[in-house]
Design a protein around this motif. Structure first.
Motif, PDB file in Angstrom:
ATOM      1  N   ARG A 230     -45.994  15.070 -13.341  1.00 45.92           N
ATOM      2  CA  ARG A 230     -44.971  14.392 -14.140  1.00 45.92           C
ATOM      3  C   ARG A 230     -44.980  14.899 -15.585  1.00 45.92           C
ATOM      4  O   ARG A 230     -43.932  14.978 -16.232  1.00 45.92           O
ATOM      5  CB  ARG A 230     -45.182  12.877 -14.111  1.00 45.92           C
ATOM      6  CG  ARG A 230     -46.518  12.411 -14.648  1.00 45.92           C
ATOM      7  CD  ARG A 230     -46.668  10.891 -14.531  1.00 45.92           C
ATOM      8  NE  ARG A 230     -47.939  10.410 -15.046  1.00 45.92           N
ATOM      9  CZ  ARG A 230     -49.071  10.407 -14.345  1.00 45.92           C
ATOM     10  NH1 ARG A 230     -49.066  10.846 -13.095  1.00 45.92           N
ATOM     11  NH2 ARG A 230     -50.187   9.964 -14.885  1.00 45.92           N
ATOM     12  N   SER A 231     -46.156  15.263 -16.094  1.00 46.90           N
ATOM     13  CA  SER A 231     -46.235  15.802 -17.458  1.00 46.90           C
ATOM     14  C   SER A 231     -45.642  17.201 -17.522  1.00 46.90           C
ATOM     15  O   SER A 231     -44.994  17.572 -18.512  1.00 46.90           O
ATOM     16  CB  SER A 231     -47.690  15.827 -17.929  1.00 46.90           C
ATOM     17  OG  SER A 231     -48.220  14.518 -18.015  1.00 46.90           O
ATOM     18  N   VAL A 232     -45.856  17.988 -16.470  1.00 46.57           N
ATOM     19  CA  VAL A 232     -45.262  19.329 -16.419  1.00 46.57           C
ATOM     20  C   VAL A 232     -43.742  19.229 -16.407  1.00 46.57           C
ATOM     21  O   VAL A 232     -43.049  19.975 -17.109  1.00 46.57           O
ATOM     22  CB  VAL A 232     -45.767  20.102 -15.183  1.00 46.57           C
ATOM     23  CG1 VAL A 232     -45.030  21.433 -15.045  1.00 46.57           C
ATOM     24  CG2 VAL A 232     -47.272  20.342 -15.279  1.00 46.57           C
ATOM     25  N   LEU A 255     -41.499  29.603 -14.735  1.00 41.03           N
ATOM     26  CA  LEU A 255     -42.230  30.670 -14.053  1.00 41.03           C
ATOM     27  C   LEU A 255     -43.727  30.430 -14.111  1.00 41.03           C
ATOM     28  O   LEU A 255     -44.447  30.668 -13.134  1.00 41.03           O
ATOM     29  CB  LEU A 255     -41.885  32.025 -14.690  1.00 41.03           C
ATOM     30  CG  LEU A 255     -40.474  32.553 -14.410  1.00 41.03           C
ATOM     31  CD1 LEU A 255     -40.188  33.770 -15.279  1.00 41.03           C
ATOM     32  CD2 LEU A 255     -40.313  32.897 -12.931  1.00 41.03           C
ATOM     33  N   LEU A 256     -44.211  29.939 -15.243  1.00 46.97           N
ATOM     34  CA  LEU A 256     -45.638  29.625 -15.360  1.00 46.97           C
ATOM     35  C   LEU A 256     -46.022  28.471 -14.452  1.00 46.97           C
ATOM     36  O   LEU A 256     -47.079  28.495 -13.793  1.00 46.97           O
ATOM     37  CB  LEU A 256     -45.975  29.279 -16.815  1.00 46.97           C
ATOM     38  CG  LEU A 256     -45.864  30.391 -17.856  1.00 46.97           C
ATOM     39  CD1 LEU A 256     -46.066  29.817 -19.256  1.00 46.97           C
ATOM     40  CD2 LEU A 256     -46.881  31.489 -17.597  1.00 46.97           C
ATOM     41  N   ALA A 257     -45.167  27.447 -14.404  1.00 48.84           N
ATOM     42  CA  ALA A 257     -45.502  26.220 -13.679  1.00 48.84           C
ATOM     43  C   ALA A 257     -45.285  26.332 -12.176  1.00 48.84           C
ATOM     44  O   ALA A 257     -45.980  25.686 -11.387  1.00 48.84           O
ATOM     45  CB  ALA A 257     -44.679  25.052 -14.241  1.00 48.84           C
ATOM     46  N   ALA A 347     -42.750  17.518 -26.080  1.00 43.89           N
ATOM     47  CA  ALA A 347     -42.845  16.487 -25.053  1.00 43.89           C
ATOM     48  C   ALA A 347     -43.745  15.335 -25.467  1.00 43.89           C
ATOM     49  O   ALA A 347     -43.880  14.360 -24.724  1.00 43.89           O
ATOM     50  CB  ALA A 347     -43.353  17.109 -23.745  1.00 43.89           C
ATOM     51  N   GLY A 348     -44.371  15.435 -26.613  1.00 44.79           N
ATOM     52  CA  GLY A 348     -45.256  14.370 -27.080  1.00 44.79           C
ATOM     53  C   GLY A 348     -46.543  14.263 -26.290  1.00 44.79           C
ATOM     54  O   GLY A 348     -47.155  13.190 -26.228  1.00 44.79           O
ATOM     55  N   HIS A 362     -53.212  26.618 -14.070  1.00 45.78           N
ATOM     56  CA  HIS A 362     -54.126  25.672 -13.418  1.00 45.78           C
ATOM     57  C   HIS A 362     -53.358  24.495 -12.825  1.00 45.78           C
ATOM     58  O   HIS A 362     -53.695  24.004 -11.735  1.00 45.78           O
ATOM     59  CB  HIS A 362     -55.157  25.149 -14.431  1.00 45.78           C
ATOM     60  CG  HIS A 362     -56.053  26.217 -14.979  1.00 45.78           C
ATOM     61  ND1 HIS A 362     -56.474  27.277 -14.224  1.00 45.78           N
ATOM     62  CD2 HIS A 362     -56.618  26.365 -16.202  1.00 45.78           C
ATOM     63  CE1 HIS A 362     -57.257  28.050 -14.967  1.00 45.78           C
ATOM     64  NE2 HIS A 362     -57.353  27.519 -16.173  1.00 45.78           N
ATOM     65  N   SER A 363     -52.338  24.039 -13.522  1.00 46.21           N
ATOM     66  CA  SER A 363     -51.543  22.919 -13.030  1.00 46.21           C
ATOM     67  C   SER A 363     -50.809  23.291 -11.752  1.00 46.21           C
ATOM     68  O   SER A 363     -50.688  22.478 -10.827  1.00 46.21           O
ATOM     69  CB  SER A 363     -50.538  22.477 -14.106  1.00 46.21           C
ATOM     70  OG  SER A 363     -51.195  22.109 -15.310  1.00 46.21           O
ATOM     71  N   ALA A 364     -50.316  24.524 -11.685  1.00 46.00           N
ATOM     72  CA  ALA A 364     -49.611  24.975 -10.483  1.00 46.00           C
ATOM     73  C   ALA A 364     -50.554  25.007  -9.287  1.00 46.00           C
ATOM     74  O   ALA A 364     -50.203  24.597  -8.176  1.00 46.00           O
ATOM     75  CB  ALA A 364     -49.012  26.366 -10.718  1.00 46.00           C
ATOM     76  N   ALA A 365     -51.786  25.476  -9.512  1.00 46.03           N
ATOM     77  CA  ALA A 365     -52.752  25.560  -8.412  1.00 46.03           C
ATOM     78  C   ALA A 365     -53.121  24.185  -7.881  1.00 46.03           C
ATOM     79  O   ALA A 365     -53.129  23.953  -6.664  1.00 46.03           O
ATOM     80  CB  ALA A 365     -54.004  26.301  -8.886  1.00 46.03           C
TER      81      ALA A 365
END
Length: 414
Positions: A230-232, A255-257, A347-348, A362-365
């Motif tokens: 949700r943060s992404v 692309l990163l996410a 995004a705060g 790392h979030s994508a993995a």
């Protein structure tokens, strides 16, 4: 009172360099500099041309000291607007330096005028050449390894034939006293590779790389640092799509996410790497390992939007360019990390574990694993060479780990 500026032209003429000043101005305009910026650079180039003529310095006499002489001269020229410019500012000198580089690149003056790198040890230069052509290592890593070996040379010596195990070991031990464990580990890796190169070319005793001590470090001991899904999403949604800058940043973030790309992948991405017909993206990462990845729908649409409506029209095949003039390719991974850093601020999100491009990798993995993807599938997308590296991300599923954790023997809490 007599006019002390008598004889000075009201508007400086560049004389024989006028055509080059105009070409210089055209180059700046092609880079989409603002008219005010172009005028400032052009006036500086014209001023330098007038000073050359009055100082009786011909083009073939321009050297690295010429700019310093220009910076120190007491200006008696009439710059644009009729004002007498007594002191030449550092900013003004930088503009003239760019004009000199422009002349050198077009071989109007000698290339020797351009700044040159410091002399480098020939063995280190050969080592870097070997890394580039035989190991597939990025230029940034090659440069870092060269700097590290150069740093060790005073202790190692300049004659590889005289190296021995005691000298190699003591060099690393001395470095460990003044550097962090992580830095020593990187230095040891560079030295180990350098000794292997010397051995392969018969320049030092064999097996000296075994004398480089291993720096103790728990392998993959820390938890991956990531953002919840949700943060992404919030990170991506806060991009301002009314500006070219925001459109570009949204494409980079997606692309990163979605694909877990590295910052270097973003910088090296070319338009020819995209296959719109197949919906794929070709990526060449570490070790020149080239793979073709499926392009997710939202990332593909964001990328197309950037290419059609936000990307500056310049003669360069790279996908992502600076959003402000001069419009050139991104120079380093820091540029991509800054995109993530600014997105976090918009995004705060002030509790992010890190603020660079790897945060979204790392979030994508972790997101893929939690969605049920296998370790092999995640490793293929992230281009991991070892399954152990991918397994590192399995540690973030705390709920699953609680279900399989065994009770402490004897019922005593630890």
């Amino acid at each position: 009172m007599a006019d002390r500026s008598a004889g000075a032209p009201r508007y400086m003429e560049a004389g024989s360099l006028q055509s080059f000043v105009e070409a210089f101005s055209g180059t700046l305009q092609a880079c989409r500099h603002s008219p005010l910026t172009v005028a400032g650079y052009t006036d500086s180039a014209r001023h330098f041309s007038v000073w050359l003529r009055r100082s009786r310095i011909s083009l073939d006499q321009i050297d690295r000291e010429t700019l310093q002489r220009f910076a120190q001269h007491r200006c008696r020229c009439r710059c644009g607007g009729g004002k007498r410019q007594v002191h030449v500012s550092a900013r003004y000198v930088r503009r003239v330096s760019r004009f000199i580089s422009f002349l050198a690149e077009r071989e109007v003056i000698g290339m020797a005028v351009l700044p040159v790198c410091k002399d480098i040890d020939p063995h280190i230069a050969a080592y870097q050449h070997w890394l580039r052509h035989h190991r597939g290592i990025s230029d940034r890593t090659i440069d870092r390894h060269g700097r590290m070996i150069t740093r060790l040379l005073p202790r190692l010596g300049n004659v590889p034939e005289q190296y021995n195990a005691s000298v190699v070991l003591q060099t690393i031990l001395d470095e460990a006293r003044v550097s962090s464990p992580a830095q020593v580990k990187t230095i040891a890796t560079a030295l180990r590779g350098y000794l292997q190169f010397l051995t392969a070319n018969g320049l030092c005793r064999p097996n000296l790389d075994d004398a480089v001590p291993t720096v103790p470090q728990w392998h993959l001991s820390a938890l991956p640092r990531y953002l919840p899904s949700r943060s992404v999403d919030r990170l991506i949604d806060r991009c301002d799509l009314t500006t070219p800058h925001g459109i570009r940043d949204r494409a980079i973030l997606l692309l990163l996410a979605r694909l877990g790309l590295r910052a270097g992948d973003i910088i090296a991405m070319h338009i020819s790497d995209i296959s719109w017909k197949d919906g794929t993206l070709r990526v060449c990462g570490k070790g020149r390992q080239e793979v073709t990845l499926p392009l997710p729908q939202d990332a593909g649409e964001a990328l197309l939007e950037y290419l059609l409506h936000a990307r500056p029209h310049v003669d360069d095949d790279v996908v992502f360019l600076r959003s402000r003039a001069p419009y050139r390719r991104l120079q380093s991974s820091t540029n991509v990390s800054n995109v993530v850093r600014l997105a976090l601020r918009r995004a705060g999100i002030d509790d992010a574990p890190t603020h660079g491009a790897n945060l979204l990798r790392h979030s994508a993995a972790t997101s893929m694993l939690r969605a049920g993807a296998s370790l092999d599938a995640v490793g293929a997308v992230l281009r991991h060479r070892s399954i152990d590296t991918t397994a590192h991300y399995a540690k973030v599923d705390i709920l699953m780990l609680q279900q399989i954790a065994q009770p402490w023997p004897g019922g005593v809490s630890c």
